[in-house]
Design an enzyme around this catalytic site. Structure first.
Site, mmCIF file in Angstrom:
data_model
loop_
_atom_site.group_PDB
_atom_site.id
_atom_site.type_symbol
_atom_site.label_atom_id
_atom_site.label_comp_id
_atom_site.label_asym_id
_atom_site.label_seq_id
_atom_site.Cartn_x
_atom_site.Cartn_y
_atom_site.Cartn_z
ATOM 1 N N GLY B 7 1.007 -1.117 -0.056
ATOM 2 C CA GLY B 7 0.167 0.196 -0.043
ATOM 3 C C GLY B 7 0.836 1.404 0.166
ATOM 4 N N ALA B 8 0.769 2.159 -1.089
ATOM 5 C CA ALA B 8 1.998 3.129 -1.183
ATOM 6 C C ALA B 8 2.077 4.007 0.017
ATOM 7 C CB ALA B 8 1.179 4.083 -2.579
ATOM 8 N N ASP B 195 -0.256 4.264 -7.094
ATOM 9 C CA ASP B 195 1.248 4.202 -6.378
ATOM 10 C C ASP B 195 1.899 5.372 -6.947
ATOM 11 O OD1 ASP B 195 -0.009 1.310 -6.273
ATOM 12 O OD2 ASP B 195 1.845 1.489 -5.226
#
Lengths: 297, 297
Positions: B7-8, B195
């Site tokens: 998860g960015a 992202d």
């Protein structure tokens, strides 16, 4: 319902032998018993047209024999002969689809496919994969990309196995990776099978086929459908009318019997989707290649 | 490389605390040691911009403290303070994304998403799912469809779990079933995380995002991207320049350690794909909603 037989042409052939087998089981009133078997077989899968095509052929033979007042022995022989005829016909058909389809395949083509439209889905060479097999035999040096095809993973389990066995270069991808491959300009052609084709060219096929056709359109990649004439439905008028089988949520929730999500979650699991004819570049059949605009007879 | 954090935004926050922890480990020459840690952390994942954003912030604090000739104790305290600041900032950000995003959500909206852009991918509420959570709290009676997101099944494992826990109506689908759902007019909006986002609005996100954007365009469904400003890359000019992480073939070949295909098959496993800005209806950030044409500063 278990999925013991899969692949539209294979379903048709298996059903025709099923009708014959029911005539062997029947003790008296063969007509009634076999008709009931035909009705039951017709309820096994709703989407693949080939099933109904084969059952209609078998029912015609049954009716004709009954009307003639023939004995059970003769009826059984006639049913077996018809089932064998369907089998041989579809085998020859599958060869011809591969042969005609090769007019569209160039050397070093990179071909994307979904599900399994090969020997394991048909009798003989397959439909989409018949084209691949014959391109390989013609030394066209093609490369195949196989969508794994969730939830049942026919692409991963069947297509990869078939192609590796024949020494054909195959790369497995997850279904959504198809979009990235196409975005990178790494696909020349998309070829799929079909479960039902309408006279206007609308197609129903394995879930994901619509998505691939939409991607193909955006990237101007040819999108080909390969299928025998037994796949054609001359009654329905539009893809919206095609019944789409919805299968059990367990197919999605479990992989090899291990849960992959909270088991209380709702699941939507359509087995097929539809491709409107405007997205299809050509339909490859045993009678040759059909190009748009489609008015199939 | 293991995927221990995903998860960015979560990757960025975890990396900043990682930099602080490296300063605790270092015995002498803290500057060199922490710089090496920053370089190593930068090599863990190539695509998520937030990682580099957080590392750049930490490096600035490091350089400033070293230039001032401060002692190790002070340096460590400064690094911890900065990591905490990043954490608090991203937490607040995630709330604001949900708040602003709700301007776009109507009652009874059916929302499609991919992967997990929720609490488990960020700190706080998430990005795409922050909008969902707040819509639910506002009693908008929304319904969410979660793509399972092969190969790592973040949609099935994480998004479904998160939403069920909060009592939000969620339906799991295989990735390719998204096309069928959209074809049936059963989706009102698509919302994903990101992202990396470029100043022209091009986006990189979980594999499948491009496919969903193409489907959305064809069906005139709004396609929204929700992400903090730490996701923005102001250097790259086009999606073609974004480095896309290719991950191990084992991710595709095994599910729960059981093979799903012949193990000798080649595999292509890109973790992300790119959405050109022309397919994006709006980008939702902590500063508000950005509409096309995108010239983000």
């Amino acid at each position: 319902m278990n999925m013991s037989v899969r692949g539209a042409p294979a379903i048709g052939v298996a059903a025709s032998f099923g009708v014959y087998l029911s005539s062997l089981e029947s003790k008296r009133n063969v007509n009634e018993y076999v008709k009931k078997a035909i009705r039951e077989l017709a309820l096994t899968r709703p989407t693949a047209r080939n099933l109904f095509w084969a059952l209609e052929k078998m029912e015609k033979v049954l009716n004709k024999s009954v009307n003639r007042g023939e004995g059970v022995g003769i009826l059984r022989r006639r049913l077996l002969a018809e089932a064998k005829k369907i089998y041989e016909f579809e085998k020859r058909t599958s060869f011809l689809i591969g042969k005609y389809g090769n007019k569209l395949i160039e050397k070093k083509d990179k071909i994307l496919t979904v599900c399994n439209a090969g020997a394991l889905a048909t009798v003989g060479w397959g439909t989409a994969l018949s084209i691949v097999y014959q391109a390989h035999n013609l030394r066209k040096n093609i490369k195949v990309f196989a969508c794994e095809t969730r939830p049942r993973l026919q692409g991963a389990r069947l297509t990869c196995w078939e192609l590796i066995k024949e020494g054909i270069n195959v790369t497995l991808i997850t279904d959504f990776a198809a979009g990235r491959l196409i975005q990178e300009n790494r696909i020349d052609k998309i070829i799929t099978g079909a479960d039902r084709i309408l006279r206007n060219g609308d197609v129903a096929n394995k879930i994901g086929t619509y998505t691939l056709a939409v991607l193909a359109k955006r990237h101007r990649i040819p999108f080909y459908v390969a299928a025998p004439f037994s796949t054609f439905d001359f009654n329905l008028r539009s893809w919206q009318d095609i019944p789409i089988e919805e299968r059990d949520k367990k197919e999605v929730l479990y992989i090899n019997k291990i849960p992959i999500a909270p088991l209380e979650v709702e699941v939507y699991n359509p087995a097929f989707d539809c491709v409107p004819h405007s997205l299809i570049s050509a339909i490859i059949t045993e009678r040759g290649i059909i190009y748009p605009p489609f008015h199939i007879k």
